[in-house]
Design an enzyme around this catalytic site. Structure first.
Site, PDB file in Angstrom:
ATOM      1  CG  MET A   1     -13.474 -32.624  49.009  1.00 26.72           C
ATOM      2  SD  MET A   1     -14.645 -31.403  48.395  1.00 26.72           S
ATOM      3  CE  MET A   1     -14.110 -29.944  49.261  1.00 26.72           C
TER       4      MET A   1
ATOM      5  CG  LEU B   1      -1.137 -23.170  50.087  1.00 21.84           C
ATOM      6  CD1 LEU B   1      -2.329 -22.252  49.884  1.00 21.84           C
ATOM      7  CD2 LEU B   1      -0.008 -22.432  50.781  1.00 21.84           C
ATOM      8  N   GLY B   2      -1.481 -27.590  51.547  1.00 22.42           N
ATOM      9  CA  GLY B   2      -1.996 -28.636  52.421  1.00 22.42           C
ATOM     10  C   GLY B   2      -2.816 -29.650  51.666  1.00 22.42           C
ATOM     11  NE  ARG B   3      -0.543 -34.550  49.643  1.00 20.56           N
ATOM     12  CZ  ARG B   3       0.735 -34.219  49.775  1.00 20.56           C
ATOM     13  NH1 ARG B   3       1.170 -33.791  50.959  1.00 20.56           N
ATOM     14  NH2 ARG B   3       1.558 -34.314  48.765  1.00 20.56           N
TER      15      ARG B   3
ATOM     16  CD  GLU C   1      -1.876 -33.314  46.259  1.00 19.32           C
ATOM     17  OE1 GLU C   1      -1.901 -32.952  45.061  1.00 19.32           O
ATOM     18  OE2 GLU C   1      -1.031 -34.066  46.740  1.00 19.32           O
ATOM     19  CB  VAL C   2      -5.199 -26.544  49.207  1.00 14.13           C
ATOM     20  CG1 VAL C   2      -5.448 -25.067  48.991  1.00 14.13           C
ATOM     21  CG2 VAL C   2      -6.477 -27.265  49.566  1.00 14.13           C
TER      22      VAL C   2
ATOM     23  CE  LYS D   1     -10.586 -25.518  49.379  1.00 13.64           C
ATOM     24  NZ  LYS D   1     -11.848 -25.750  50.135  1.00 13.64           N
TER      25      LYS D   1
ATOM     26  CG  ASP E   1     -16.715 -29.077  58.361  1.00 16.43           C
ATOM     27  OD1 ASP E   1     -16.796 -29.423  59.565  1.00 16.43           O
ATOM     28  OD2 ASP E   1     -15.756 -29.388  57.632  1.00 16.43           O
TER      29      ASP E   1
END
Length: 776
Positions: free
Chosen positions: A34, A29-31, A36-37, A52, A143
């Site tokens: 922390m 799904l993305g980076r 990769e997901v 994660k 955040d």
């Protein structure tokens, strides 16, 4: 799935197969910062989740990932993405989060540039709800930004990514590097000033500004409100954004809940608005994943989960368990119920009422009556059966409004496994409510006699007095001789030592309770730091040594670990009542009283508050209720009745209360006879001074010495012995006195307040009290 995703899957198959074959990787799904997901199938839950994972050699990322799981799991709310699991295998750290079927607010804004006022308000109110839930359990997100706000295809909004979240206590200390994404960071964070939940509200203001204008606010140039209005938003909405973006935290709204209310008013929200908001929110969100039906099950023996209990009504009444077994162990029925309530008190989402609060419903065991009388959404009716060394522990959850069964579960085992069985059932109950309870180290099987000694000690701690405290110490020590590592007993012994120290009389042959208390507190904080009682003991000890800042810190930590601990709420409430925060303290004491009506100090200090404000009828009623609950006229309530009579000038009532009782010699406590005789002028100042000197020499406990000096000050002041009264007051003020409320409101001190030196003493006490809360 793209080629890079297939390659990543092939690289990760081996690690995931090692983790019990639980996860099947489907898509990258993305980076992020922390690691990769991935979208993965959780074969245990039977559903897709977001996983994660950080690189095995990235120690810092692993620590942040574990912090994210630890904090995010404390928040249970529809507008916060739920953390399912966290784990470590060898060098691999990972966590799984609820998979939101949709995209981010960031992607929505990228596609549409900006949103109309109603859609922005709908999303904003949902963000407020999620933030409010996090703040309620002491968490600062830190955040908040569009990329960390998810919106599913049905319009549900959920805050995610607690990777740099921290407790509000830790955030206030501003330790470590500045946290957050620069465009959303509040000024006080950048300037390393004190930080609280209003830092998140600043970030929310930036997000609202972006939704309404499609731009980031340039706070140093054009006014935010003007730009919001020029984008077509109502002036009322622009004012809210302006307030959220205020440079000074005090100028921002007080909470996320306040902002939600203001947003609703700004767009004229009324009946049906929520539905329209939800429909509008979902429009334009990029759908990336198919809808996944929930496959979570709530296993039970007989009765399936009927419905989730609304979070606003999660008061849980735990009835004393019905007991069947050897008569000599009948106390276990109450003890086990009490322990289950104690475990449930470790989460803010549930407010358990233990056997002390539910005892009057134990006979009829009518869930409808208990639910109505206690305001409980659910009533837990349990039973404990013991045959030889075998144990069966059963719980039934009953709807407090209908009496219908909600859940039934049971555990079978041996008597030595009782601790594990009750902890397992408490966790099962928490799962039903979909809340997480911090898992403590298992107590394991207890040797014969250890469990009985533990429950005996807990029973003694429920009774106020030196004999009870010393008996609790003895029982805990027997328990720990048999089971040295039993964490609840280690923490309980520390509490018992502190209570024995306060109640004891110095003299030959008496244990050195101060030293014993210090040693047992140190051991508890080392070996049982995850238990609320360890920090409660540390807080009591700190008060008794006059280290009030440490006391407040320890008591707050106790309440972080167990927000509905009756004892920790009581002790912090007493400190607040004395040290300048009486309104907050009384609210806390009323909470403690609802959780455990047998507590010794709650009604006493509620009565005191009434008397200090001249509400003497209410004071008498509170003391009458205390005596009714105890089934007798207890010493503390009798002494305070005498004080209240002296405060309102009721000499006849004071003389009647004192009766013909003789002043004990030596008088090691300031009791009713000595107090009344001095206040009525039946003994002269010198005679009273001799008796009081014996009292002061009978203890080295600073807390008790200070309370004795307050009583001496009152008694002398009531008799017109101004010099003697001022002498004891100044001794207290220069020593450990922190009771601002008493100095400023006690009626018998009226003449002393006209003496210039009194104001100096009051200033010193007020400064000491303020330092407690200013230190955070």
């Amino acid at each position: 799935m793209g080629r890079s995703s297939h390659e990543a899957q092939r690289q990760l198959l081996t690690p995931y197969e090692v983790i019990a074959g639980r996860y099947h990787v489907q898509e990258l799904l993305g980076r992020g910062g922390m690691g990769e997901v991935y979208r993965v199938e959780d074969r245990v839950l039977g559903e897709d989740v977001a996983l994660k994972m950080c690189a095995p050699d990235d120690v810092s990322a692993a620590a942040r990932l574990l912090d994210e799981a630890r904090l995010a799991r404390r928040v249970s709310h529809p507008n916060v993405a739920r953390v399912h699991d966290v784990g470590r295998h060898q060098e691999l750290v990972y966590l799984t989060v609820e998979l939101i079927d949709g995209g981010t607010l960031g992607s929505l804004l990228q596609a549409e540039k900006h949103l109309d006022a109603r859609r922005a308000v709908g999303i904003g109110k949902s963000i407020c709800a999620g933030l409010g839930a996090a703040h309620a359990v002491g968490i600062l997100h830190g955040d908040l930004k569009p990329a960390n706000v998810l919106i599913d295809r049905k319009g549900r909004v959920a805050i995610t990514d607690f990777g740099i979240a921290r407790s509000l206590v830790d955030a206030s200390a501003q330790q470590g590097p500045v946290f957050g994404t620069q465009d959303y960071v509040a000024p006080e964070v950048l300037h390393r000033g004190p930080v609280d939940r209003r830092a998140d509200l600043f970030a929310l203001g930036v997000v609202l500004f972006e939704m309404l204008t499609g731009e980031a606010p340039e706070l140093a140039s054009d006014g935010p409100a003007r730009r919001v209005i020029s984008a077509g938003a109502p002036a009322a909405l622009a004012e809210i954004v302006e307030r959220c973006l205020a440079f000074m935290p005090d100028e921002r709204p007080a909470s996320a809940e306040v902002i939600a209310g203001l947003l609703a008013e700004a767009v004229g929200a009324g009946a049906g608005t929520e539905e329209r908001d939800t429909e509008d929110v979902s429009r334009g969100v990029t759908a990336r994943m198919p809808e996944i039906p929930s496959t979570r099950r709530s296993p039970s023996l007989n009765v399936p989960t009927a419905r989730a209990v609304p979070s606003a009504r999660r008061v849980i009444a735990v009835l004393p368990f019905r007991y069947s077994g050897p008569p000599a162990q009948s106390y276990l029925g109450v003890g086990v119920a009490d322990e289950i309530a104690d475990v449930l008190s470790r989460t803010r989402e549930l407010r358990p009422l233990g056997p002390a609060a539910t005892a009057r419903y134990a006979e009829e065991r009518d869930a409808l009556s208990a639910g109505a009388g206690l305001g409980a959404a659910v009533v837990i009716d349990g039973s404990l059966q013991i045959v030889a060394e075998r144990v069966r522990l059963t719980v039934r959850l009953l709807d407090g409004a209908t009496g219908e069964g909600v859940l039934e579960d049971r555990r079978d085992g041996t008597l030595t496994e009782l601790f594990e069985l009750q902890a397992s059932l408490a966790q099962r109950i928490a799962e039903h409510f979909r809340v997480d309870i911090p898992v403590t180290e298992s107590s394991g099987r207890l040797p014969a006699g250890a469990m009985e000694a533990y429950f005996e000690a807990r029973g003694h701690l429920r009774t106020f007095g030196y004999q009870s405290a010393s008996r609790a110490v003895a029982a805990f020590e027997r328990c720990l001789e048999l089971s040295p590592g039993l964490a609840p007993a280690i923490a309980g012994l520390a509490v018992a030592h502190q209570r024995a120290w306060f109640q004891s009389v110095s003299g030959p042959g008496e244990p050195d309770w101060e030293r014993l208390g210090e040693e047992s507190c140190g051991r508890a904080l080392e070996l049982a730091a995850n238990l609320s009682d360890s920090h409660l003991a540390a807080g009591i000890g700190a008060v008794q040594r006059r280290d009030y800042v440490a006391a407040a810190r320890a008591l707050r930590r106790a309440l972080e670990l167990s927000p509905h601990s009756p004892d920790a709420n009581e002790y912090l409430g007493v400190l607040q009542c004395e040290a300048g925060r009486a309104s907050e303290g009384i609210r806390r004491l009323r909470l403690a009283d609802s959780l455990d009506p047998t507590l010794a100090l709650t009604l006493l200090f509620i009565a005191r508050d009434h008397a200090l404000h001249g509400r003497f009828d209410a004071c008498d009623a509170a003391l009458d209720e205390l005596d009714r609950r105890r089934g007798e006229v207890v010493g503390p309530s009798r002494l305070f009745r005498a004080r209240a009579m002296a405060w309102r000038g009721d000499a006849e009532g004071l003389r009647r209360l004192a009766g013909d009782a003789k002043i004990p010699t030596p008088a090691t406590f300031v009791g009713v006879p000595l107090y009344a005789a001095t206040a009525l002028g039946d003994i002269d100042a010198e005679t009273a001074k001799r008796h009081f000197s014996v009292v002061l020499s009978s203890t080295d406990n600073l807390r008790r010495l200070t309370l004795s000096m307050q009583l001496m000050t009152e008694a002398h002041a009531a008799a017109g012995h101004t010099e003697a009264a001022m002498f004891h007051l100044l001794r207290a003020a220069t020593g450990a006195l922190v009771d601002v409320e008493w100095m400023e409101r006690c009626p018998v001190l009226a003449d002393l307040r006209r003496i210039p030196i009194f104001e100096q003493a009051r200033h010193k006490v007020r400064e000491r009290a303020q330092a407690i809360w200013e230190a955070g």
